[in-house]
Structures are given as structure tokens and as C-alpha cells.
Motif scaffolding. Structure first.
Motif, PDB file in Angstrom:
ATOM      1  N   UNK A  59       0.848  -1.203   0.000  1.00  0.00           N
ATOM      2  CA  UNK A  59       0.000   0.000   0.000  1.00  0.00           C
ATOM      3  C   UNK A  59       0.875   1.241   0.000  1.00  0.00           C
ATOM      4  N   UNK A  60       2.090   1.099   0.519  1.00  0.00           N
ATOM      5  CA  UNK A  60       3.055   2.207   0.379  1.00  0.00           C
ATOM      6  C   UNK A  60       4.119   1.741  -0.612  1.00  0.00           C
ATOM      7  N   UNK A  61       5.088   0.970  -0.124  1.00  0.00           N
ATOM      8  CA  UNK A  61       5.986   0.353  -1.091  1.00  0.00           C
ATOM      9  C   UNK A  61       5.496  -1.074  -1.338  1.00  0.00           C
ATOM     10  N   UNK A  62       4.691  -1.242  -2.363  1.00  0.00           N
ATOM     11  CA  UNK A  62       4.114  -2.560  -2.622  1.00  0.00           C
ATOM     12  C   UNK A  62       5.175  -3.574  -3.004  1.00  0.00           C
ATOM     13  N   UNK A  63       6.224  -3.071  -3.637  1.00  0.00           N
ATOM     14  CA  UNK A  63       7.218  -4.012  -4.161  1.00  0.00           C
ATOM     15  C   UNK A  63       8.593  -3.656  -3.641  1.00  0.00           C
ATOM     16  N   UNK A  64       9.331  -4.678  -3.280  1.00  0.00           N
ATOM     17  CA  UNK A  64      10.748  -4.454  -2.984  1.00  0.00           C
ATOM     18  C   UNK A  64      11.526  -5.123  -4.100  1.00  0.00           C
ATOM     19  N   UNK A  65      12.332  -4.334  -4.784  1.00  0.00           N
ATOM     20  CA  UNK A  65      13.097  -4.896  -5.902  1.00  0.00           C
ATOM     21  C   UNK A  65      14.546  -5.037  -5.447  1.00  0.00           C
ATOM     22  N   UNK A  66      15.029  -6.270  -5.385  1.00  0.00           N
ATOM     23  CA  UNK A  66      16.393  -6.480  -4.902  1.00  0.00           C
ATOM     24  C   UNK A  66      17.381  -6.360  -6.053  1.00  0.00           C
ATOM     25  N   UNK A  67      18.348  -5.501  -5.864  1.00  0.00           N
ATOM     26  CA  UNK A  67      19.388  -5.307  -6.878  1.00  0.00           C
ATOM     27  C   UNK A  67      20.673  -5.852  -6.270  1.00  0.00           C
ATOM     28  N   UNK A  68      21.107  -7.023  -6.746  1.00  0.00           N
ATOM     29  CA  UNK A  68      22.247  -7.685  -6.110  1.00  0.00           C
ATOM     30  C   UNK A  68      23.543  -7.408  -6.858  1.00  0.00           C
ATOM     31  N   UNK A  69      24.664  -7.813  -6.235  1.00  0.00           N
ATOM     32  CA  UNK A  69      25.952  -7.701  -6.931  1.00  0.00           C
ATOM     33  C   UNK A  69      25.895  -8.583  -8.181  1.00  0.00           C
ATOM     34  N   UNK A  70      26.478  -8.143  -9.284  1.00  0.00           N
ATOM     35  CA  UNK A  70      26.338  -8.901 -10.535  1.00  0.00           C
ATOM     36  C   UNK A  70      27.082 -10.234 -10.489  1.00  0.00           C
ATOM     37  N   UNK A  71      26.513 -11.256 -11.118  1.00  0.00           N
ATOM     38  CA  UNK A  71      27.240 -12.527 -11.225  1.00  0.00           C
ATOM     39  C   UNK A  71      28.089 -12.509 -12.492  1.00  0.00           C
ATOM     40  N   UNK A  72      28.709 -13.646 -12.772  1.00  0.00           N
ATOM     41  CA  UNK A  72      29.678 -13.709 -13.874  1.00  0.00           C
ATOM     42  C   UNK A  72      29.095 -13.201 -15.202  1.00  0.00           C
ATOM     43  N   UNK A  73      27.908 -13.692 -15.553  1.00  0.00           N
ATOM     44  CA  UNK A  73      27.307 -13.325 -16.839  1.00  0.00           C
ATOM     45  C   UNK A  73      26.957 -11.847 -16.872  1.00  0.00           C
ATOM     46  N   UNK A  74      26.441 -11.354 -15.731  1.00  0.00           N
ATOM     47  CA  UNK A  74      26.064  -9.939 -15.691  1.00  0.00           C
ATOM     48  C   UNK A  74      27.294  -9.034 -15.775  1.00  0.00           C
ATOM     49  N   UNK A  75      28.402  -9.523 -15.164  1.00  0.00           N
ATOM     50  CA  UNK A  75      29.618  -8.694 -15.235  1.00  0.00           C
ATOM     51  C   UNK A  75      30.101  -8.557 -16.675  1.00  0.00           C
ATOM     52  N   UNK A  76      29.940  -9.626 -17.446  1.00  0.00           N
ATOM     53  CA  UNK A  76      30.337  -9.554 -18.865  1.00  0.00           C
ATOM     54  C   UNK A  76      29.530  -8.440 -19.544  1.00  0.00           C
TER      55      UNK A  76
END
Ligand code: ATP
Length: 532
Positions: free
Chosen positions: A205-222
Motif C-alpha cells: 500500500x506504500x511500497x508494494x514491491x521491494x526490488x532487490x538489486x544484487x551484486x552482478x554474477x559472472x554473466x552480468x559482469x560480462x
């Protein structure tokens, strides 16, 4: 006199830049990005990886562009989303991309912008911000570092509670979900510390969603490397896979820093393009600190450091679950006199075996000192600190000891609500101490056994280190033979190659040990003997 008075009152009233005069102090300081006025150029293309988080915020943009698609089925547009994650992982960048992509006005401000030395200003700024936003609805409000205002309210006003901040928070709570309607205004918040936020702020009702932004893994770092290498003139043989593998635990901001640092190093050397070595130097510099040119070490000190580092290298080479070694050096860097560089495996799940092997490899340095010099030195301080914490964590948090199996005294909420700082008896405390000491001493003995069985190789390695100062994986392979195990990073990369197109085929020099290796019976035998 009258003219002067009018002039003075105008000056005080002027609202240029929001914080202008004293009468405009209660006005919100939010910056407005509009599709007509905006020079916001960030789009979702500039945000690499973070697929889940990107999809969630893209959905918010699509809500605002085409609300009927969702409301026709009876759904409601979410009121807010909170981006949570470690520093430098791209939360602000993601919000900027929303501003760049959404065709609606975007108000951006930081949590600390609400705070001023005057009482009541924070609440008034919140009211003003929402008033402006409602006028422009549908629109998005972005509050960066929201923990500056959203921290949990204190119970006892005499115990350090902050009235002004709490009033601001109360106002924010009522504006987000109070009597007044604010349909069409979506609030995006970003913070590194969701755990200290007020529970009322986090409810649906206030922050309906919590979006977790994590440290990048191997593929994301590429992918992140690809984004940040765009403006840089790189050598055509540069292997991006290699760079991603060299930077485990790095956030997006760290990777941007590596790319920039590498470009500066290459420019300093007068090169035409940035090469692999420049990136390696940049990573070394960021992880280990600046190389110290003045070497005030005597020959015996150098020998002691070399045997210590060679101890780490030898023991970790012989253990299946120790992190793969990249290089060993006795060149002083930052605070350290020497270092064994590993590629952390970034496991999602760590087993007892992994932790024990890790402790054993970390104790390899001290074990070498004791075996070959007879007296321990202060150089192992860092190792011992790490090992002690790991052993205590195994016993008290992960329930991995024989005497205290399956109990955990870990408090994930981080709050001492009932005032227990030590929720166990003194007898249990004694057991935790005894079990941790047992684990450490067992692994120390194991490290000494491995070193005794490989004395020849260890000596050879230490001598080469004294002579050359840096030893790479290939030199280790010459001495001990290939490691018979495949690393986790390699398994992931081979999966990537099956599903994705290869990025480049230049193979690196110092990660060859992590390639799927043929069986090497002699090493296998030694290792098995030692582990048993
Ligand atoms: P903090 O919590 O400390 O405010 P943050 O999560 O808001 O950090 P950002 O300011 O978004 O971090 O990121 C800093 C910089 O890191 C960005 O400007 C960008 O250059 C780089 N960066 C971070 N994540 C990514 C990513 N996923 N893709 C591309 N660049 C990234």
C-alpha cells in the motif's frame, strides 16, 4: 526606504533553485525531468544485467503509459517500489533509466534534501512535493537514499529519537497512503539499508514491491563490461570473459572504475589502445592498493614472506574446494607485504567441506612459518582474523559442529528486540569456543601435513618467488602438475558458451589451471592422502 524594503522582501522571497529565500525553505527541492525539458539520456540499454529488477521497473513504466490494460481486469496500479541493494549496484542508474524511458514527469530528490535546520521544514517539503506531483499526475517521484528520512521511529523520545525526522516520515506515510488520493503518482525509493527502515513505510500500500538489486554474477559482469568498454579504445584481442572472471564481488560501479583506471594506465604508458595487462594492473590496484616502490625488506624478511605465501599457494593447490589461485607475489602493495591472489568461486551455497578447505588454505602461511622457521611471525594477523571468524560462524551460525549440530544463534532481523546480545548459556559459550578451537587446530595440522608431503615443491616455489617476486598459475603447474578439478566459474562459462555466442577466443595466460583438466594421478594420490 519603501523601495529598499520592497527590494529586501523580494530578495528574501526569491525562489530560484528552490533553496533561494527564507520564505521558500519549505518548498520541495525535487528536480523535475520532463520529456520536453529533460536532458536525461540514460535508457534501459545502459543498464546491463539486473534482468529481474529491470523487468519490474519496466512494468511500472508500462503501467503509467497504458494504465487501462491493467485496470480493466480490476488490478490497481502499485503505489511504490523500493530498490534495495549494496552500494554501486545500479539502483540510481535504474531510476535514471525509468526517467529516460517513461513519458511522464519524473521528480528526483535525495532523502537528505528533506532535512533542514528549521523545525517542520521536512514535513512541509514532503507536502509540497506531493502537491506538485499530483498536479502533474501521472508521474514518478524518486527518493534516493530514503533511509535518511525513513529510519524506524524510536520508541522512547528521550532516547535519541529525532522529532524532526519522525515528523517528516509521518508526513511521508500519510501522503503515500492517507485519506487524500494520489492516484497516478508512483514512488520509487532506493536504499542500501532496508533493514533499518520503518515497518510502516515498507508495508503493502506504500511500497508494494521491494526490488532487490544484487551484486552482478559472472554473466552480468560480462554485460556490464560491454557497456563500460563502449567508449574505450580497446585492443581487438581483449577477452571480456577473462575480465569478468577476474572481478568477482565487484559491483557495477567498481567495474566502471576498472575500465576507467585501465584507460588511464594505458594513456600513461602512451599506448594506442587499452590492453589486457592494463586491465590486470587496474584490478590489482583497486583490490590491493598502490604498489609500494620502496622496498625496505631484508633478505631474511623476504625469505620469510616468500615461504609464507608459498605455503598458502601449495596448500590451496592441493585442496579441491579452495579457491583457484591466480598468482602469488611478494611485492608489497597497500598494507600487505605479499599476497596470494585467488579467484573466489562465488558459490550460492557453501558446504562444510568448502569452508574447511578454505580455512586450511588460509592457515597454510602460518603452518609454513612454523615448519620451516620454527617461530611464528605477525604477518599472519589477517589470516588468523579471517580463520577465527569463519570457525566461529561455522559453529554458532551454521550449526556445522559435532557438539552443537543444527543450532544457529544468528539474528537476521539485526534487532535486539528483547535485549539478548548473547542468547545462550555460559556452558554453550564454552562449547562454541571449544568447537571453534578444535576446527582451527585440526585444519592447521592438516595444512602442516600437506606442506610436509610437498616440501620439495614448496621450497622450489619459495625460491622462485624470492627470485622473480611474482609467480603465476603456469609456474605452479610446472612444479605441482595440473589441478585435477574444474572450477565453478569454468562450469558456468561452458554453460554460457552453449547458450550464448562466444565473446572472444583469446585464452588467458593465468587462468589455464581452471580449464577442465586431464586426470593427474600423481597429484590426485598426494591430495587424497593428505585430505584423508
Ligand atoms: P548507492 O547505493 O551507493 O547510491 P547505487 O546502487 O545507486 O549506489 P549507481 O549510482 O546506480 O549505484 O551506480 C554507480 C555507477 O555504477 C553507475 O553510474 C554506472 O556507471 C555503474 N553501474 C552500476 N550498475 C550498473 C549496471 N548494471 N550496468 C551498467 N553500469 C552500472
Amino acid at each position: 526606504m519603501v523601495a529598499f524594503f520592497i527590494f529586501l522582501s523580494r530578495r528574501m522571497n526569491s525562489s530560484g533553485g528552490g533553496a533561494g529565500g527564507i520564505f521558500s525553505v519549505g518548498k520541495s527541492k525535487a528536480q523535475l525531468f520532463d520529456k520536453t525539458t529533460s536532458d536525461m539520456k540514460v535508457t534501459f540499454k545502459d543498464v546491463a544485467g539486473l534482468d529481474g529488477a529491470k523487468q519490474e521497473v519496466e512494468e511500472i513504466v508500462s503501467f503509467l503509459r497504458n494504465p487501462s490494460r491493467y485496470t480493466e481486469l480490476g488490478g490497481k496500479i502499485p503505489k511504490g517500489a523500493l530498490l534495495v541493494g549494496p552500494p554501486g549496484t545500479g539502483k540510481t542508474l535504474l531510476a535514471k533509466a525509468v526517467a529516460g524511458e517513461a513519458d511522464v514527469p519524473f521528480f528526483s530528490m535525495s532523502g537528505s534534501d528533506f532535512v533542514e535546520m528549521f523545525v517542520g521544514v521536512g514535513a512541509s517539503r514532503v507536502r509540497d512535493l506531493f502537491r506538485q506531483a499530483k498536479e502533474k499526475a501521472p508521474c514518478i517521484i524518486f527518493i534516493d537514499e530514503i533511509d535518511a528520512v525513513g529510519r524506524a521511529r524510536g520508541r522512547n523520545p528521550n532516547m535519541g529519537a529525532n522529532d524532526e525526522r519522525e515528523n517528516t516520515l509521518n508526513q511521508l506515510l500519510t501522503e503515500m497512503d492517507g485519506f487524500g488520493s494520489n492516484s497516478g503518482v508512483i514512488i520509487l525509493g532506493a536504499t542500501n539499508r532496508a533493514d533499518i527502515l520503518d515497518k510502516a513505510l515498507l508495508r503493502a500500500g506504500r511500497f508494494d514491491r521491494q526490488i532487490h538489486v544484487e551484486l552482478p554474477d559472472l554473466h552480468e559482469r560480462i554485460d556490464i563490461f560491454k557497456v563500460h568498454l563502449r567508449p574505450i579504445k580497446i585492443d581487438e584481442h581483449l577477452d571480456i570473459d577473462f575480465l569478468a572472471r577476474q572481478t568477482p564481488g565487484f559491483s557495477g560501479a567498481d567495474i566502471a572504475n576498472v575500465c576507467n583506471e585501465a584507460a588511464l594506465i594505458a594513456a600513461r604508458k602512451g599506448k594506442k589502445a587499452v590492453e589486457k595487462q592494463d586491465f590486470i594492473d587496474a584490478v590489482d590496484r583497486i583490490v590491493g592498493g598502490l604498489e609500494r616502490k620502496t622496498k625496505l625488506t631484508t633478505i631474511s624478511e623476504k625469505k620469510s614472506i616468500a615461504y609464507h605465501e608459498a605455503g598458502h599457494a601449495t596448500v590451496s593447490w592441493m585442496l579441491q574446494f579452495a579457491n583457484p589461485l591466480v598468482k602469488v607475489t611478494i611485492v608489497p602493495r597497500g598494507e600487505a607485504l605479499g599476497a596470494a591472489w585467488y579467484l573466489p568461486e562465488e558459490r550460492k551455497l557453501t558446504t562444510q567441506e568448502h569452508m574447511l578447505d578454505q580455512i586450511c588454505a588460509t592457515l597454510g602461511g602460518r603452518a609454513a612459518e612454523e615448519l620451516f622457521f620454527g617461530s611464528p611471525s605477525t604477518g599472519a594477523l589477517n589470516d588468523l582474523e579471517q580463520v577465527t571468524k569463519q570457525a566461529y560462524a561455522m559453529v554458532a551460525y551454521y550449526g556445522m559442529s559435532d557438539k552443537l549440530p543444527n543450532v544457529s544463534y544468528y539474528d537476521s532481523s539485526g534487532s535486539y528486540e528483547f535485549g539478548f546480545s548473547k542468547p545462550y548459556s555460559d556452558t554453550t559459550a564454552d562449547l562454541i569456543d571449544a568447537e571453534s578451537k578444535r576446527i582451527i587446530s585440526e585444519q592447521f595440522e592438516r595444512a602442516k601435513k600437506i606442506l610436509t608431503a610437498n616440501t620439495q615443491g614448496h621450497h622450489q616455489l619459495a625460491l622462485q618467488l624470492i627470485e622473480r617476486e611474482v609467480i603465476y598459475t603456469e609456474d605452479m603447474e610446472h612444479i605441482f602438475g595440473k589441478r585435477p578439478w574444474t572450477s565453478r566459474a569454468d562450469e558456468l562459462m561452458s554453460e554460457l558458451e552453449v547458450t550464448d555466442q562466444p565473446v572472444a577466443d583469446v585464452k588467458t595466460t593465468n587462468t589455464d589451471e581452471t580449464k577442465p583438466a586431464e586426470e593427474n594421478p600423481s597429484i590426485d594420490q598426494t591430495t587424497n592422502n593428505e585430505i584423508a
